[in-house]
Design an enzyme around this catalytic site. Structure first.
Site, PDB file in Angstrom:
ATOM      1  N   CYS A   1      -8.487  -5.609 -10.001  1.00 43.61           N
ATOM      2  CA  CYS A   1      -7.958  -4.528 -10.828  1.00 43.61           C
ATOM      3  C   CYS A   1      -7.538  -3.411  -9.888  1.00 43.61           C
ATOM      4  O   CYS A   1      -8.378  -2.731  -9.291  1.00 43.61           O
ATOM      5  CB  CYS A   1      -9.003  -4.027 -11.806  1.00 43.61           C
ATOM      6  SG  CYS A   1      -9.185  -5.104 -13.219  1.00 43.61           S
TER       7      CYS A   1
ATOM      8  N   CYS B   1      -5.352   1.099   6.419  1.00 40.84           N
ATOM      9  CA  CYS B   1      -5.539   2.563   6.364  1.00 40.84           C
ATOM     10  C   CYS B   1      -6.752   3.006   5.555  1.00 40.84           C
ATOM     11  O   CYS B   1      -6.944   4.191   5.343  1.00 40.84           O
ATOM     12  CB  CYS B   1      -4.281   3.220   5.808  1.00 40.84           C
ATOM     13  SG  CYS B   1      -3.995   2.883   4.059  1.00 40.84           S
TER      14      CYS B   1
ATOM     15  N   CYS C   1       0.311   3.157   3.671  1.00 44.41           N
ATOM     16  CA  CYS C   1       0.751   2.629   4.970  1.00 44.41           C
ATOM     17  C   CYS C   1       1.781   1.501   4.867  1.00 44.41           C
ATOM     18  O   CYS C   1       2.222   0.983   5.883  1.00 44.41           O
ATOM     19  CB  CYS C   1      -0.450   2.137   5.767  1.00 44.41           C
ATOM     20  SG  CYS C   1      -1.206   0.638   5.089  1.00 44.41           S
TER      21      CYS C   1
ATOM     22  N   CYS D   1       0.850  -1.192   0.000  1.00 43.40           N
ATOM     23  CA  CYS D   1       0.000   0.000   0.000  1.00 43.40           C
ATOM     24  C   CYS D   1       0.883   1.239   0.000  1.00 43.40           C
ATOM     25  O   CYS D   1       1.816   1.346   0.802  1.00 43.40           O
ATOM     26  CB  CYS D   1      -0.905  -0.007   1.227  1.00 43.40           C
ATOM     27  SG  CYS D   1      -1.937   1.461   1.373  1.00 43.40           S
TER      28      CYS D   1
ATOM     29  N   CYS E   1      -7.473  -1.031   1.500  1.00 47.08           N
ATOM     30  CA  CYS E   1      -6.423  -1.490   2.397  1.00 47.08           C
ATOM     31  C   CYS E   1      -7.036  -1.639   3.789  1.00 47.08           C
ATOM     32  O   CYS E   1      -7.694  -0.731   4.290  1.00 47.08           O
ATOM     33  CB  CYS E   1      -5.273  -0.490   2.426  1.00 47.08           C
ATOM     34  SG  CYS E   1      -3.994  -0.905   3.634  1.00 47.08           S
TER      35      CYS E   1
END
Length: 179
Positions: free
Chosen positions: A166, A146, A90, A87, A143
């Site tokens: 995707c 976060c 984070c 990510c 995510c």
């Protein structure tokens, strides 16, 4: 009855302001629903983070405002190095390069999230949320650490999962596997 309630208002309101509304036949106590000031937010990230300062403008629009990058423009679309995609907000591990494939849709595609075991995503770093913003029923991928918007998942992917994640390239950071 009203005398009884007047004596216990300080206990009920826990130090917050409470209003008493009287009429000839009714009595109503109006007070805030939650009086606790130390409750944490439902979001898992530190709310003091200034995402606009931490991220590029494009990363901010995609991850924090649920935008989408232009198809076939992402840096990880044709990326084939071995490692882990994290990510961008984070640094949580999201997808292994071994699960990446070319779906022809214009975004990096993965058939499985990192930490998934036989369709159980409880140990992965993603969470799914229903999304109707595209004009049809879809599933948004966020995510888990976060709440960053990553992309969408569809049920038309390859074996073994049949899933097509995707994911926007700007929502990802790649870390090569160290030998």
């Amino acid at each position: 009855m009203s005398r009884f309630l007047l004596r216990f208002i300080p206990l009920i309101s826990n130090g917050t302001t409470a209003k008493l509304v009287f009429s000839k036949k009714t009595f109503l106590l109006i007070r805030p629903l939650c009086t606790t000031t130390d409750l944490l937010s439902l979001t898992r990230y530190d709310e003091s983070i200034d995402w606009q300062k931490k991220l590029t403008p494009e990363q901010y629009v995609v991850t924090r405002e649920k935008g989408t990058e232009v198809p076939f423009s992402g840096i990880y679309l044709n990326h084939s190095e071995v490692g882990m995609y994290h990510c961008v907000c984070c640094d949580a591990p999201l997808f292994r390069s071994e699960s990446k494939y070319d779906s022809g849709t214009g975004w990096p595609s993965f058939f499985e999230a990192h930490g998934t075991w036989e369709r159980d995503e409880s140990r992965s770093s993603i969470v799914r949320r229903p999304d109707n913003s595209l004009g049809s029923i879809g599933t948004e991928v966020l995510c888990k650490q976060c709440d960053a918007h990553l992309g969408h998942v569809f049920d038309d992917g390859p074996d073994p999962t049949g899933q097509r994640f995707c994911i926007n390239s700007v929502a990802l950071n790649f870390k090569a596997r160290e030998n």
